[in-house]
Design an enzyme around this catalytic site. Structure first.
Site, mmCIF file in Angstrom:
data_model
loop_
_atom_site.group_PDB
_atom_site.id
_atom_site.type_symbol
_atom_site.label_atom_id
_atom_site.label_comp_id
_atom_site.label_asym_id
_atom_site.label_seq_id
_atom_site.Cartn_x
_atom_site.Cartn_y
_atom_site.Cartn_z
ATOM 1 N N GLU A 76 -4.061 -0.308 8.153
ATOM 2 C CA GLU A 76 -2.886 0.075 8.941
ATOM 3 C C GLU A 76 -3.016 -0.525 10.330
ATOM 4 O OE1 GLU A 76 -1.937 4.274 9.306
ATOM 5 O OE2 GLU A 76 -2.314 4.613 7.181
ATOM 6 N N TYR A 80 -4.847 1.543 15.812
ATOM 7 C CA TYR A 80 -3.636 1.635 16.623
ATOM 8 C C TYR A 80 -3.885 1.460 18.116
ATOM 9 C CZ TYR A 80 -1.196 3.230 12.490
ATOM 10 O OH TYR A 80 -0.641 3.285 11.235
ATOM 11 N N ASN A 95 -7.991 1.525 9.782
ATOM 12 C CA ASN A 95 -6.691 1.689 10.435
ATOM 13 C C ASN A 95 -6.901 1.607 11.938
ATOM 14 O OD1 ASN A 95 -5.949 2.403 7.834
ATOM 15 N ND2 ASN A 95 -5.300 4.479 8.336
ATOM 16 N N ARG A 146 0.856 -1.182 0.000
ATOM 17 C CA ARG A 146 0.000 0.000 0.000
ATOM 18 C C ARG A 146 0.895 1.236 0.000
ATOM 19 N NH1 ARG A 146 -3.377 2.827 4.866
ATOM 20 N NH2 ARG A 146 -3.947 4.581 3.556
ATOM 21 N N HIS A 200 -3.098 11.080 0.948
ATOM 22 C CA HIS A 200 -2.607 10.804 2.299
ATOM 23 C C HIS A 200 -2.038 12.115 2.866
ATOM 24 C CE1 HIS A 200 -1.327 7.245 4.960
ATOM 25 N NE2 HIS A 200 -1.037 8.326 5.643
ATOM 26 N N GLU A 236 -7.632 8.491 6.443
ATOM 27 C CA GLU A 236 -7.884 9.108 7.753
ATOM 28 C C GLU A 236 -8.356 10.556 7.685
ATOM 29 O OE1 GLU A 236 -4.581 8.678 10.420
ATOM 30 O OE2 GLU A 236 -4.634 6.496 10.329
#
Ligand SMILES: *[C@@H]1O[C@H](CO)[C@@H](O)[C@H](O)[C@H]1NC(C)=O
Ligand SMILES: *[C@@H]1O[C@H](CO)[C@@H](O)[C@H](O)[C@H]1NC(C)=O
Ligand SMILES: *[C@@H]1O[C@H](CO)[C@@H](O)[C@H](O)[C@H]1NC(C)=O
Length: 497
Positions: free
Chosen positions: A396, A326, A324, A94, A139, A184
């Site tokens: 991600e 985290y 994504n 990606r 991005h 995002e």
């Protein structure tokens, strides 16, 4: 009775193995983003992006005044990057396209030959090595010329983006089959306009973030409709966007309602318009902000409404969901009169909630990243409950450190624990997760953290003009997971049997 023992052992090994195997079609990849790795900010006919401008204009906002001027020098070292991806045995890579490298004016009147050549080289070389390109169109790096016209707060940005998307599909869509429009939007709308630590650095909490939010939904949708009308029948690819969602859980038993409201703000604002059956804003949030705005004396809501046509335009513009993940946070109702910090990391003044962390959560070297592997499973289950049985690609997931060591046990552990939870989401909760993307292939420019925070499977020596890449333990671990297609790697018992 050795044979009986052997049968028992092999049966139990099979069972364990089966349990820790990924589904046969499951794919693994790693990600990067143009501004974070390419460098070459001013070569050829490339124009200035909002991150070029932000890093040069507000050095004090960035650790060590770092810029992405050179970064990993992937503009020159893209072949090495693809070697790294190939050595990991990944199914896909990606990466993102820099709008200002491909379309320097921001508009489709002029396409850069240099930009076209650069991305064609990457795509063709990946395919030669049987690695699928997964391409992000945006991005965080808007052309500065469009920022000067208001950027993501100008409603015309939706058309600017759709025109850019048309160029990207027409140049690369014969070979690229998995697309992400926006990465995002919560970062470049909410963090940008509420906190100011993302380009453009203009702070307008409760106003700019919502205008940006609405415009990103329209931009994504218009790009998706362009694909539908002009490219899908020939190119047969899939289009979505990548949302970062922090899992939010109640601080104590009494905060269940607060947590669910906050999840609608966190997960819903960039998902409900696209993935829900009704479309439009999450109703609970739309209602609360309308009431707040009225109390403030405004004759309209600070959250701009979607028209009926816009709701229909945006609704259903997905072929899968990019997610994504985290970290997680806790949520509680604010006390009367309590001062509430900015969304998304401190609180949400518009819905009167305060965000926190649990003392037992281990913090990484990134101030915002606490290690909460169970959060990824819970968030996946929430997404399925809210939006149905949608295919989800984890776009991600990764772990931060300030330490540059190649022996990165904490990162190995992070990947292992998150992959375990992804497997549970698939096998126990029936969530249709079809792939996983490690963030990131190599250490790079981590926005306002500059080069101080590392997420790489590979270490990059930023002192060396060669930007030498060295695999970490986590690269070895990830490669072995990919190779065995299972979390049972190096299974000694099998060898002994
Ligand atoms: C960073 O930039 C600021 C403002 O331009 C300057 O005052 C400071 O000395 C710089 N710091 C470093 C580490 O270069
Ligand atoms: C590009 O930027 C670098 C600094 O990163 C500078 O040294 C160089 O002179 C610039 N090149 C051009 C063509 O402006
Ligand atoms: C950079 O790479 C070149 C070619 O591999 C090598 O000759 C040179 O010594 C390297 N430079 C440094 C500073 O490591």
């Amino acid at each position: 009775m050795w044979w009986l023992k052997a049968v028992v052992i092999s049966a139990s090994v099979c069972l364990v193995l089966g349990k820790r195997d990924f589904p046969p079609d499951f794919v693994f990849g790693a990600a990067s983003a143009a501004y974070q790795v390419e460098g070459a900010w001013n070569v050829s006919d490339k124009s200035v992006s909002i991150w070029d401008y932000f890093a040069h204009t507000y050095p004090e906002k960035i650790v060590n005044n770092a810029t992405g001027d050179i970064a990993c020098d992937s503009y020159n070292k893209w072949k090495t990057d693809i070697e790294l991806v190939s050595e990991l045995g990944l199914h896909f890579y990606r990466f993102s396209i820099s709008w200002t490298r491909l379309m320097p004016t921001g508009f489709p009147d002029y396409i850069s030959e240099d930009g076209k050549r650069y991305y064609n080289n990457i795509i063709d070389t990946l395919l030669e090595k049987k690695i699928q390109p997964v391409v992000t169109m945006y991005h965080f790096d808007l052309p500065q010329s469009l920022q000067d016209l208001g950027g993501w707060t100008n409603p015309l940005v939706a058309d600017w983006f759709a025109n850019y998307a048309r160029v990207v599909f027409s140049l690369f869509g014969d070979r690229v089959k998995t697309w992400l429009t926006l990465n995002e939007p919560i970062s470049f709308c909410d963090i940008a306009y509420n906190v100011g630590t993302q380009a453009p650095g203009y702070i307008s909490p409760g106003i700019g973030n919502y205008i940006c939010n609405k415009n990103t939904m329209l931009a994504h949708a218009k790009a998706y409709r362009v694909y539908d009308k002009e490219f899908r029948s020939k190119q047969n690819g899939k289009v979505s966007l990548a949302n970062q969602i922090l899992w939010l859980e109640p601080d104590t038993d009494v905060d269940g309602e607060a947590a669910e409201k906050a999840r609608q703000l966190m997960g819903g604002m960039y998902s409900h318009p696209i993935f829900s059956k009704q479309g439009g804003w999450p109703p609970v949030i739309e209602k609360i902000i309308a009431e707040k705005s009225k109390e403030e004396g405004l004759p309209y809501s600070r959250l701009p409404a979607f028209t009926k046509e816009e709701i229909e335009l945006v609704k259903g513009t997905y072929d899968y969901m990019g997610f994504n993940f985290y970290t997680s946070r806790t949520v509680r109702d604010a006390k009367p009169g309590e001062k509430i910090g900015a969304w998304p990391f401190e609180g949400a003044p518009d819905i009167d909630i305060v965000i926190g962390v649990r003392p037992e959560w281990k913090q990484t070297d990134a101030w915002w990243l606490y290690i909460t592997p169970e959060g990824i499973r819970k968030q996946l289950a929430w997404l399925k409950k809210e939006y149905g049985d949608i295919e989800i690609l984890i776009t991600e997931n990764g772990c931060a450190s300030s330490n540059a060591d190649v022996d990165d046990e904490v990162r190995v552990q992070y990947y292992k624990e998150h992959l375990e939870q992804v497997l549970l989401a698939i096998k126990e909760d029936g969530v249709k997760v079809t792939g996983y993307t490690a963030w990131t292939l190599m250490d790079n420019y981590e926005w306002t953290d500059g080069y101080s925070i590392k997420f790489g499977l590979h270490h990059v020596d930023f002192e060396n003009p060669n930007r030498t890449r060295t695999p970490r333990s986590s690269a070895d671990y990830y490669a072995s997971v990919v190779k065995s297609h299972s979390l049972d790697v190096n299974n000694k018992i099998i060898d002994e049997l």
